[in-house]
Write a protein that holds these residues in place. Sequence first.
Motif, mmCIF file in Angstrom:
data_model
loop_
_atom_site.group_PDB
_atom_site.id
_atom_site.type_symbol
_atom_site.label_atom_id
_atom_site.label_comp_id
_atom_site.label_asym_id
_atom_site.label_seq_id
_atom_site.Cartn_x
_atom_site.Cartn_y
_atom_site.Cartn_z
ATOM 1 N N ARG A 1 0.833 -1.202 0.000
ATOM 2 C CA ARG A 1 0.000 0.000 0.000
ATOM 3 C C ARG A 1 0.873 1.259 0.000
ATOM 4 O O ARG A 1 0.578 2.231 -0.714
ATOM 5 N N TYR B 1 1.451 4.243 -2.982
ATOM 6 C CA TYR B 1 1.480 5.693 -2.755
ATOM 7 C C TYR B 1 2.701 6.319 -3.415
ATOM 8 O O TYR B 1 2.607 7.347 -4.100
ATOM 9 N N GLU C 1 -3.445 8.094 -5.976
ATOM 10 C CA GLU C 1 -4.166 9.338 -6.242
ATOM 11 C C GLU C 1 -4.042 9.709 -7.712
ATOM 12 O O GLU C 1 -2.953 9.628 -8.292
ATOM 13 N N ASN D 1 -2.988 -1.450 13.574
ATOM 14 C CA ASN D 1 -3.464 -0.117 13.160
ATOM 15 C C ASN D 1 -2.814 0.296 11.842
ATOM 16 O O ASN D 1 -2.120 1.303 11.772
ATOM 17 N N ASP E 1 -4.022 1.551 9.102
ATOM 18 C CA ASP E 1 -4.434 2.851 8.553
ATOM 19 C C ASP E 1 -3.661 3.994 9.206
ATOM 20 O O ASP E 1 -3.228 4.939 8.533
ATOM 21 N N GLU E 2 -3.501 3.922 10.523
ATOM 22 C CA GLU E 2 -2.763 4.974 11.227
ATOM 23 C C GLU E 2 -1.295 4.982 10.804
ATOM 24 O O GLU E 2 -0.687 6.049 10.651
ATOM 25 N N TYR F 1 -0.091 3.945 7.908
ATOM 26 C CA TYR F 1 -0.048 4.470 6.536
ATOM 27 C C TYR F 1 -0.124 6.005 6.552
ATOM 28 O O TYR F 1 0.646 6.681 5.855
ATOM 29 N N ASP F 2 -1.038 6.553 7.354
ATOM 30 C CA ASP F 2 -1.176 8.011 7.435
ATOM 31 C C ASP F 2 0.088 8.650 8.003
ATOM 32 O O ASP F 2 0.510 9.725 7.544
ATOM 33 N N LYS F 3 0.704 7.989 8.976
ATOM 34 C CA LYS F 3 1.919 8.527 9.592
ATOM 35 C C LYS F 3 3.066 8.546 8.592
ATOM 36 O O LYS F 3 3.823 9.528 8.516
ATOM 37 N N THR G 1 2.869 8.573 5.269
ATOM 38 C CA THR G 1 2.633 9.387 4.080
ATOM 39 C C THR G 1 2.320 10.855 4.377
ATOM 40 O O THR G 1 2.282 11.661 3.455
ATOM 41 N N GLU G 2 2.114 11.201 5.644
ATOM 42 C CA GLU G 2 1.689 12.575 5.947
ATOM 43 C C GLU G 2 2.740 13.615 5.579
ATOM 44 O O GLU G 2 2.411 14.771 5.274
ATOM 45 N N THR G 3 4.015 13.223 5.603
ATOM 46 C CA THR G 3 5.076 14.164 5.229
ATOM 47 C C THR G 3 5.577 13.909 3.810
ATOM 48 O O THR G 3 6.604 14.454 3.408
#
Length: 336
Positions: free
Chosen positions: A64, A68, A74, A100, A102-103, A105-107, A109-111
């Motif tokens: 995943r 990205y 996207e 977790n 999803d969390e 992945y967000d961590k 990719t957030e930067t």
Amino acid sequence: MFIINAFKKCLTYFRTTIKYTFLVIISIFLIITAVAVFYKPTYAVSVNGEVVGYTENKSQLQARINDYMEGNAEEDVAFAQIDSVPEYTLCLLKKDITANDDEIYDKVTETGTKYYKYYAITDDKKEKVYVETFEEAEKVIAELKKKKSKNQKDVGIVEKYDTELKKFTSVEKCVSKLYEAPPKTTTTYVASNTSYTQSVNSGNVTGSSSRKVNLGVALIRPISGIITTRFGSRGYGHRGLDVAAPSGTPIKAAAAGTITTAGWNNSYGYMLIVSHGNGVQTVYAHCSQLIATNGQSVAQGQVIGKVGSTGNSTGPHLHFEIRVNGVLQDPQNYIY
């Protein structure tokens, strides 16, 4: 009598050993059973040395994240660069603690930095308008030629990568903005071929060959990524193959050989050349870091540098060339 006593002692020792061995096996079995009841094998995920969560399927989570970075998550994103690659450590976790993904992945990719691909139409090498696809850019050029625009020799197409998308202009408005009325003359005007450039390099391919020759050596891919510009693409003499990848991606030697060039080379930026014998060379340009040094012998698959955007480049990628006795070859005849 001595032999009988010795035999009895051996028998007693054997029985004692069997008893303790059995107790050890029973203990191990009970421990494993207890662990299986209360714990489950999982992976602790760390970013920059800090544990950010747990996942039960690291392959699925990493796939995943890879999607990205490759721009598949996207629309319109060509690829994305993340600051730190997650690390996975196998561990045992209590069954009441949930993963977790999803969390995590967000961590991760957030930067991240997203790079968008689009096309600039230039006039006298100056960017004038922007379109989303190469096909749209071709239509603009074709219309300007059809209308015999005065500047048709000066217009070109530049493939661009940027963290922000430009405002796109429709084909009709592009033509209207770029069109210049031809001079009134009876002289026959012959337009030159429209140039297609990619911002990494400039100039035509000279001494190139599209015919596959026997290199005498098997090559591997120096990196994995998205091909953004092909060899000699669309009338533009592109000297090699451009493969987009996040900055810092390790570059591997396509075959064993000797480093004959390692350093700065103008539009190529930081560049490496590996000689493989029999006149065969591979070139690795726009590096952010050179790991191998001039004169060093390298093995196939050995990391020799890292992907960057040095020199004449608008985004992180590897410019890869194959040369045989100085003649450029299409890398896609051998890899990718």
